[in-house]
Design a protein around this motif. Sequence first.
Motif, PDB file in Angstrom:
ATOM      1  N   LEU A  87       1.081  -1.650  -0.218  1.00 22.09           N
ATOM      2  CA  LEU A  87      -0.069  -0.122  -0.795  1.00 22.09           C
ATOM      3  C   LEU A  87       0.687   1.275   0.148  1.00 22.09           C
ATOM      4  CD1 LEU A  87      -3.275   0.724   1.812  1.00 22.09           C
ATOM      5  CD2 LEU A  87      -1.090   1.717   2.606  1.00 22.09           C
ATOM      6  N   GLY A  88       0.526   2.222  -1.024  1.00 19.03           N
ATOM      7  CA  GLY A  88       1.407   3.334  -0.606  1.00 19.03           C
ATOM      8  C   GLY A  88       0.238   4.064  -1.096  1.00 19.03           C
ATOM      9  N   LEU A  89       0.661   5.244   0.134  1.00 17.20           N
ATOM     10  CA  LEU A  89       0.092   7.058  -0.131  1.00 17.20           C
ATOM     11  C   LEU A  89       0.381   8.490  -0.103  1.00 17.20           C
ATOM     12  CD1 LEU A  89      -2.604   8.207   1.020  1.00 17.20           C
ATOM     13  CD2 LEU A  89      -1.972   8.594   3.284  1.00 17.20           C
ATOM     14  N   LYS A  90      -0.084   8.710  -1.093  1.00 16.35           N
ATOM     15  CA  LYS A  90       0.243  10.217  -1.090  1.00 16.35           C
ATOM     16  C   LYS A  90      -0.978  11.143  -0.864  1.00 16.35           C
ATOM     17  CE  LYS A  90      -0.654  12.710  -4.495  1.00 16.35           C
ATOM     18  NZ  LYS A  90      -0.899  14.457  -4.142  1.00 16.35           N
ATOM     19  N   VAL A  91      -0.497  12.065   0.487  1.00 13.87           N
ATOM     20  CA  VAL A  91      -1.013  13.004   0.755  1.00 13.87           C
ATOM     21  C   VAL A  91      -1.311  14.316  -0.334  1.00 13.87           C
ATOM     22  CG1 VAL A  91      -0.024  11.925   3.034  1.00 13.87           C
ATOM     23  CG2 VAL A  91       1.146  14.201   1.838  1.00 13.87           C
ATOM     24  N   THR A  92      -2.438  15.391   0.106  1.00 12.65           N
ATOM     25  CA  THR A  92      -2.699  16.298   0.053  1.00 12.65           C
ATOM     26  C   THR A  92      -1.451  17.207  -0.516  1.00 12.65           C
ATOM     27  OG1 THR A  92      -5.043  16.365   0.498  1.00 12.65           O
ATOM     28  CG2 THR A  92      -4.199  18.341  -0.081  1.00 12.65           C
ATOM     29  N   GLY A 132       5.017  10.785   1.753  1.00 14.47           N
ATOM     30  CA  GLY A 132       3.748   9.666   1.831  1.00 14.47           C
ATOM     31  C   GLY A 132       4.894   8.224   2.214  1.00 14.47           C
ATOM     32  N   VAL A 133       3.755   7.087   2.415  1.00 14.64           N
ATOM     33  CA  VAL A 133       4.420   5.889   3.263  1.00 14.64           C
ATOM     34  C   VAL A 133       3.685   4.830   3.137  1.00 14.64           C
ATOM     35  CG1 VAL A 133       2.119   6.183   4.530  1.00 14.64           C
ATOM     36  CG2 VAL A 133       4.357   5.090   5.315  1.00 14.64           C
ATOM     37  N   LEU A 134       4.709   4.065   2.733  1.00  9.76           N
ATOM     38  CA  LEU A 134       4.788   2.626   2.514  1.00  9.76           C
ATOM     39  C   LEU A 134       4.395   1.966   3.816  1.00  9.76           C
ATOM     40  CD1 LEU A 134       6.911   3.826   0.329  1.00  9.76           C
ATOM     41  CD2 LEU A 134       5.575   2.935  -1.308  1.00  9.76           C
ATOM     42  N   THR A 135       3.255   0.610   3.459  1.00  6.17           N
ATOM     43  CA  THR A 135       3.439  -0.089   4.327  1.00  6.17           C
ATOM     44  C   THR A 135       2.714  -1.234   3.813  1.00  6.17           C
ATOM     45  OG1 THR A 135       0.619   1.029   4.971  1.00  6.17           O
ATOM     46  CG2 THR A 135       2.546   1.943   6.275  1.00  6.17           C
ATOM     47  N   ARG A 136       2.623  -2.534   4.857  1.00  6.84           N
ATOM     48  CA  ARG A 136       2.072  -3.367   4.613  1.00  6.84           C
ATOM     49  C   ARG A 136      -0.288  -3.506   4.167  1.00  6.84           C
ATOM     50  NH1 ARG A 136       4.918  -7.181   3.004  1.00  6.84           N
ATOM     51  NH2 ARG A 136       4.008  -9.589   4.000  1.00  6.84           N
ATOM     52  N   THR A 137      -0.605  -2.588   5.444  1.00  9.59           N
ATOM     53  CA  THR A 137      -1.899  -2.664   5.766  1.00  9.59           C
ATOM     54  C   THR A 137      -2.343  -1.779   5.936  1.00  9.59           C
ATOM     55  OG1 THR A 137      -1.216  -2.742   8.190  1.00  9.59           O
ATOM     56  CG2 THR A 137      -1.426  -5.124   7.422  1.00  9.59           C
ATOM     57  N   ALA A 138      -3.217  -1.153   5.805  1.00  6.72           N
ATOM     58  CA  ALA A 138      -4.406   0.220   5.436  1.00  6.72           C
ATOM     59  C   ALA A 138      -3.999   0.360   6.885  1.00  6.72           C
ATOM     60  CB  ALA A 138      -5.336   0.291   5.752  1.00  6.72           C
ATOM     61  N   HIS A 149      -4.411  16.334  -5.373  1.00 11.21           N
ATOM     62  CA  HIS A 149      -5.547  15.157  -4.811  1.00 11.21           C
ATOM     63  C   HIS A 149      -4.223  14.272  -3.691  1.00 11.21           C
ATOM     64  CE1 HIS A 149      -7.966  17.322  -7.195  1.00 11.21           C
ATOM     65  NE2 HIS A 149      -9.437  17.052  -6.132  1.00 11.21           N
ATOM     66  N   PRO A 150      -4.963  13.676  -2.839  1.00 11.85           N
ATOM     67  CA  PRO A 150      -4.806  12.344  -1.895  1.00 11.85           C
ATOM     68  C   PRO A 150      -4.904  11.294  -2.907  1.00 11.85           C
ATOM     69  CG  PRO A 150      -6.557  13.605  -1.217  1.00 11.85           C
ATOM     70  CD  PRO A 150      -6.727  14.525  -2.189  1.00 11.85           C
ATOM     71  N   ALA A 151      -3.827  10.060  -2.916  1.00 10.58           N
ATOM     72  CA  ALA A 151      -3.887   9.004  -4.165  1.00 10.58           C
ATOM     73  C   ALA A 151      -3.374   8.068  -2.854  1.00 10.58           C
ATOM     74  CB  ALA A 151      -3.791   9.496  -5.609  1.00 10.58           C
ATOM     75  N   LEU A 152      -3.852   7.057  -3.174  1.00  9.54           N
ATOM     76  CA  LEU A 152      -3.250   5.619  -2.876  1.00  9.54           C
ATOM     77  C   LEU A 152      -3.097   4.604  -3.581  1.00  9.54           C
ATOM     78  CD1 LEU A 152      -4.604   4.395   0.961  1.00  9.54           C
ATOM     79  CD2 LEU A 152      -5.176   3.174  -1.175  1.00  9.54           C
ATOM     80  N   SER A 153      -2.809   3.559  -3.594  1.00 10.88           N
ATOM     81  CA  SER A 153      -1.684   2.687  -4.306  1.00 10.88           C
ATOM     82  C   SER A 153      -2.930   1.017  -3.219  1.00 10.88           C
ATOM     83  CB  SER A 153      -0.978   2.241  -4.883  1.00 10.88           C
ATOM     84  OG  SER A 153      -0.557   1.550  -6.335  1.00 10.88           O
ATOM     85  N   ASP A 191      -8.405  10.479   5.230  1.00 11.70           N
ATOM     86  CA  ASP A 191      -8.700   9.549   5.853  1.00 11.70           C
ATOM     87  C   ASP A 191     -10.104   9.275   5.171  1.00 11.70           C
ATOM     88  OD1 ASP A 191     -10.761  11.650   5.568  1.00 11.70           O
ATOM     89  OD2 ASP A 191     -12.419  11.595   7.000  1.00 11.70           O
ATOM     90  N   LEU A 192     -10.817   9.427   4.435  1.00 12.99           N
ATOM     91  CA  LEU A 192     -11.625   8.449   3.708  1.00 12.99           C
ATOM     92  C   LEU A 192     -10.848   7.495   2.667  1.00 12.99           C
ATOM     93  CD1 LEU A 192     -14.667   7.815   2.198  1.00 12.99           C
ATOM     94  CD2 LEU A 192     -13.570   9.652   0.519  1.00 12.99           C
ATOM     95  N   LEU A 193      -9.469   7.642   2.137  1.00 10.75           N
ATOM     96  CA  LEU A 193      -8.685   6.307   1.279  1.00 10.75           C
ATOM     97  C   LEU A 193      -8.922   5.477   2.320  1.00 10.75           C
ATOM     98  CD1 LEU A 193      -6.281   9.307  -0.720  1.00 10.75           C
ATOM     99  CD2 LEU A 193      -8.417   7.754  -1.328  1.00 10.75           C
ATOM    100  N   LEU A 194      -8.096   6.232   3.124  1.00  7.56           N
ATOM    101  CA  LEU A 194      -7.712   5.270   4.519  1.00  7.56           C
ATOM    102  C   LEU A 194      -9.127   4.119   5.411  1.00  7.56           C
ATOM    103  CD1 LEU A 194      -4.487   6.518   6.406  1.00  7.56           C
ATOM    104  CD2 LEU A 194      -4.718   4.646   4.464  1.00  7.56           C
TER     105      LEU A 194
END
Length: 383
Positions: free
Chosen positions: A166-171, A187-193, A334-338, A362-365
Amino acid sequence: MSGDGAREIAAAVRDGSRKAVDVVAEALARIRRADPVLCAFAEVWDEEAPRRAAEVDARVAAGEDLPLAGVPVAVKGRRGLRAAGPLLAAGAVAVGATAVPGPGTSWQTWGLGAGGRTVNPWRADRTPGGSSAGAAVAVAAGLVPLATGSDGAGSVRIPAAWCGVLGLKVTGGRFPSPDRTGLTAPGVLTRTAGDAVVWWRLVSGRAAPSAPPFPVAAVWSPDLGFASPDAEPVALARQAVGRLVDAGVVRLVRPPAAPLLLDPGPAWLALRTPGADLTDAHQVRAADDERLRALFTRTDLLLTPTTPTAPHGHDGPGDVYSTALTWAFNLSGHPALSLPAGFGADGCPAGLQLVARHDREDLLLSVAAEAERRGAVEPLRTP
């Protein structure tokens, strides 16, 4: 390789069933075994990390309630500690700096570690993506449960997709950035939300997200109206959307009849070129901003493949921009998550990109966490 997540490690250290010094020693041992092949790290802090871990154990013994007590984390690049302050204050222990592209490297899809080029943990002859290359590899291979990244055109989301995490880019603009163009966001990279939620709470100062009513309204676009992605990553992402729909996490709404966006590539490149004429870039940016504003009045999420292709070889992607589906949201902010979307015929992972309104991390997560809880995302495996 360790399958423990950041939350599980921290809980064990806080309740005394594990010591931070032991957790960090195990992480360093995993890195010593695996990194000669993976080359995920530019530096490993074999002496400093155990000292920091001992300090965490002392803080826990003194009664501090540390959300990341004893969690080994990796930071992007040799300057990554500058952005890791909230994590270290929360008890995390930085074990090393991850690989990023070397000098003169085009396309930003490689990493250069201390032992050589960074390889995809699923296939060593393929790139892991970049520029947060080592960060994604370290998390995917179970060397650490969490790694920091930064994303100027897809540099968190692309390696997250190609390494299966999982990879998150913030606003955009939420946090200070050394990028003069303002296109780069942390952003951050993790194995779980859930682990990404902990990171978000610490860096943003916000409470844990409350769950929205499910299913969440979403628009699916295979190409954003301008890209030409390969069939397989589109199919894998669409199958992932189908799992989200079947699980009741999202519901699809009809997309606009017209193409969603104008191609942001020339605008992005112009903004990165000193002295370039930015007239056209500003026009494209304004037009896409308006289209996205209109889109998000009718839906909560935009869903796309994260990348237009499967991971390419180390000789490069040719004429294909790996950023084709991601850099629009660096321009728009815009924030985006893979989210992991399964595996292609070559054995490498693919990703599903989720995009939300500004300041709706918060919605993406929440959607990612609910997808995991309902079994709509395949449990992550370690290569």
